[in-house]
Enzyme design. Structure first.
Site, mmCIF file in Angstrom:
data_model
loop_
_atom_site.group_PDB
_atom_site.id
_atom_site.type_symbol
_atom_site.label_atom_id
_atom_site.label_comp_id
_atom_site.label_asym_id
_atom_site.label_seq_id
_atom_site.Cartn_x
_atom_site.Cartn_y
_atom_site.Cartn_z
ATOM 1 N N ARG A 265 35.353 -3.927 43.039
ATOM 2 C CA ARG A 265 34.582 -3.137 42.086
ATOM 3 C C ARG A 265 34.733 -3.669 40.670
ATOM 4 N NH1 ARG A 265 35.432 2.449 43.390
ATOM 5 N NH2 ARG A 265 33.547 2.014 44.549
ATOM 6 N N TYR A 266 35.929 -4.078 40.319
ATOM 7 C CA TYR A 266 36.203 -4.594 38.981
ATOM 8 C C TYR A 266 36.208 -6.117 39.049
ATOM 9 C CZ TYR A 266 37.939 0.158 38.033
ATOM 10 O OH TYR A 266 38.071 1.516 37.876
ATOM 11 N N ARG B 128 39.966 -7.796 40.022
ATOM 12 C CA ARG B 128 40.922 -7.242 40.969
ATOM 13 C C ARG B 128 40.227 -6.557 42.128
ATOM 14 N NH1 ARG B 128 40.122 -4.460 36.454
ATOM 15 N NH2 ARG B 128 40.526 -2.226 36.258
ATOM 16 N N CYS C 171 48.278 6.862 58.037
ATOM 17 C CA CYS C 171 49.205 7.445 57.056
ATOM 18 C C CYS C 171 50.276 8.219 57.806
ATOM 19 C CB CYS C 171 48.477 8.434 56.151
ATOM 20 S SG CYS C 171 47.469 7.666 54.882
ATOM 21 N N CYS D 283 46.745 14.110 53.566
ATOM 22 C CA CYS D 283 46.482 15.074 52.495
ATOM 23 C C CYS D 283 45.066 15.605 52.701
ATOM 24 C CB CYS D 283 46.575 14.392 51.141
ATOM 25 S SG CYS D 283 48.086 13.426 50.921
ATOM 26 N N CYS E 251 42.071 14.077 50.734
ATOM 27 C CA CYS E 251 42.060 12.599 50.710
ATOM 28 C C CYS E 251 40.697 12.020 50.336
ATOM 29 C CB CYS E 251 42.471 12.065 52.077
ATOM 30 S SG CYS E 251 42.451 10.258 52.153
ATOM 31 N N ARG F 291 39.779 9.145 51.050
ATOM 32 C CA ARG F 291 39.281 8.321 52.179
ATOM 33 C C ARG F 291 39.331 9.107 53.480
ATOM 34 N NH1 ARG F 291 42.310 4.324 49.191
ATOM 35 N NH2 ARG F 291 40.827 3.815 47.557
ATOM 36 N N ASP G 232 38.522 14.049 43.517
ATOM 37 C CA ASP G 232 37.201 13.511 43.867
ATOM 38 C C ASP G 232 36.388 14.548 44.639
ATOM 39 O OD1 ASP G 232 37.695 11.003 42.743
ATOM 40 O OD2 ASP G 232 38.665 10.272 44.571
ATOM 41 N N ASP H 160 37.302 9.362 38.698
ATOM 42 C CA ASP H 160 36.761 8.192 39.399
ATOM 43 C C ASP H 160 35.275 8.487 39.589
ATOM 44 O OD1 ASP H 160 36.846 5.693 40.560
ATOM 45 O OD2 ASP H 160 38.665 6.133 41.693
ATOM 46 N N LYS I 256 37.175 4.045 37.470
ATOM 47 C CA LYS I 256 37.940 5.116 36.837
ATOM 48 C C LYS I 256 37.572 5.224 35.365
ATOM 49 C CE LYS I 256 41.825 4.275 39.938
ATOM 50 N NZ LYS I 256 41.269 3.067 40.618
#
Ligand code: PLP
Length: 357
Positions: free
Chosen positions: A85-86, A89, A98, A102, A105, A107, A268, A305, A312
């Site tokens: 995206r950037y 990086r 995981c 959570c 989440c 994702r 999000d 985000d 972000k």
């Protein structure tokens, strides 16, 4: 703890929690390590940590603006599991697994599905590695998932070794919640493995001061002693950690454990997360309550985000009060206004004009 029967064994479930858990299918399964469950309150569904991990009926509500992939990660994947995206990086989703899931989440669409697209496979890693090799502008690789510290030591060693062997990759960082939910995973052998790949940075997902147990203190201490700079990422969650006092206590505890608060995230708009989301003002109120009132190192950057894949975006309380001729008027942490001589500047002019009008 992955089934309703196991949950019933560890907790006195409310009718809502029982029904919501029984109804669940697909990705983002229920999953809580026994260690993490031991930090939760057995008989109180309002317990903050418990709310982040045991499903409730509100998880099935869809509200306007929500989506399964609000950050547009799937659309921005350079190859499956690699988000570029950037400019300089990339985000490398190394696994979909995981050790706890959570409920908010980002994702949730992809994690925890055995045999799913993000199950571990060397061929998927190879495609991502080939992309990074072919793009010399990539100087920073963020390995996340899923949780990369759930990957076995030898496989992690392989992945970090392959990344480090790429000349233009200056350093690697990882995002993980394992030190918080499975501190026992931070073994001496894992530390030896990570240390080999220095410089390596680690962002740890913390939520609440009740996570700061002796076990977590030991895990952070081993990581920091290995020369791994530690940062924290925290999602702002309604009824869980959305107060200055709670977050100040968390961030102070982190500094004592050599973890520098890095990001505070606005939650999000993931499908079924309305019960976790605060208004954006809440995050600004928290930053206003921290900046100046406590150690600067204890103040993370509050970010939204951007839905759709804008990345972000940092938000700050507005400290510019306006302009008076050559002076810029600035509000300090106590709400007092100070003048700064800024004859060539225009910052605050619109505010001053608005006031005159
Ligand atoms: C968060 C994120 C990064 C890293 O962002 P930093 O601000 O450098 O920590 C990189 N790529 C993606 C897609 C991200 O979501």
């Amino acid at each position: 703890i992955r089934t309703l029967a196991q949950l019933e064994h560890a907790f006195d479930l409310s009718a809502d929690e029982r029904e919501a858990t029984g109804r669940h299918t697909g990705s983002l399964p229920v999953g809580i390590t026994p260690y993490y469950a031991s930090l939760m309150v057995r008989d109180d569904p309002r317990d903050p940590l418990r709310r982040t991990h045991i499903p409730v009926g509100q998880e099935y509500l869809r509200t306007p603006g929500e989506s399964d992939d609000p950050l547009g990660e799937d659309g921005h994947a350079a190859v499956p599991g690699l988000v570029h995206r950037y400019p300089d990086r990339v985000l490398f989703l190394a696994t979909g697994f995981c050790s706890t899931y959570c409920r908010y989440c980002t994702r949730s669409r992809m994690v925890g599905e055995p045999g799913g697209e993000y199950s571990f496979s060397y061929s998927q890693w190879d495609k991502a590695l080939a992309y990074i090799e072919a793009h010399p502008e990539i100087r920073d690789v963020l390995v996340s998932g899923g949780d990369p510290l759930t990957i076995a030591d030898d496989k992690l060693d392989y992945l970090l070794g392959r990344l480090k062997a790429i000349d233009h990759v200056e350093f690697v960082r990882m995002g993980s919640k394992v030190p918080v939910v499975l501190p026992q995973r931070i073994t001496r052998n894992l530390i030896r493995t990570l240390k080999k790949h220095s410089p390596l940075w680690l962002s740890i997902h913390f939520t609440h001061p009740s996570e700061l147990s002796p076990e977590v203190t030991e895990a952070c201490s081993r990581l920091a002693d290995a020369g791994i700079p530690l940062g924290s990422q925290t999602v702002l969650l309604k009824g869980v950690n959305d107060s200055v006092d709670t977050l100040k206590s968390l961030f102070h505890g982190l500094l004592m454990r050599r973890v520098r608060p890095y990001y505070l995230y606005q939650c999000d708009p993931i499908s079924g997360s309305a019960h976790f989301r605060t208004p954006v003002e809440k995050g600004l109120e928290i930053i206003r309550g921290l900046r100046g009132h406590t150690t600067g190192y204890a103040v993370p950057t509050f970010v939204v985000d951007a839905p759709g894949g804008g990345g972000k975006i940092p938000l700050l309380p507005d400290y510019v009060a306006g302009r008076d001729g050559d002076d810029l008027l600035l509000t300090n942490y106590e709400g007092r206004v100070y003048r700064y001589p800024d004859p060539d500047g225009t910052l605050g002019a619109a505010l001053a004009q608005g006031r005159a009008a």
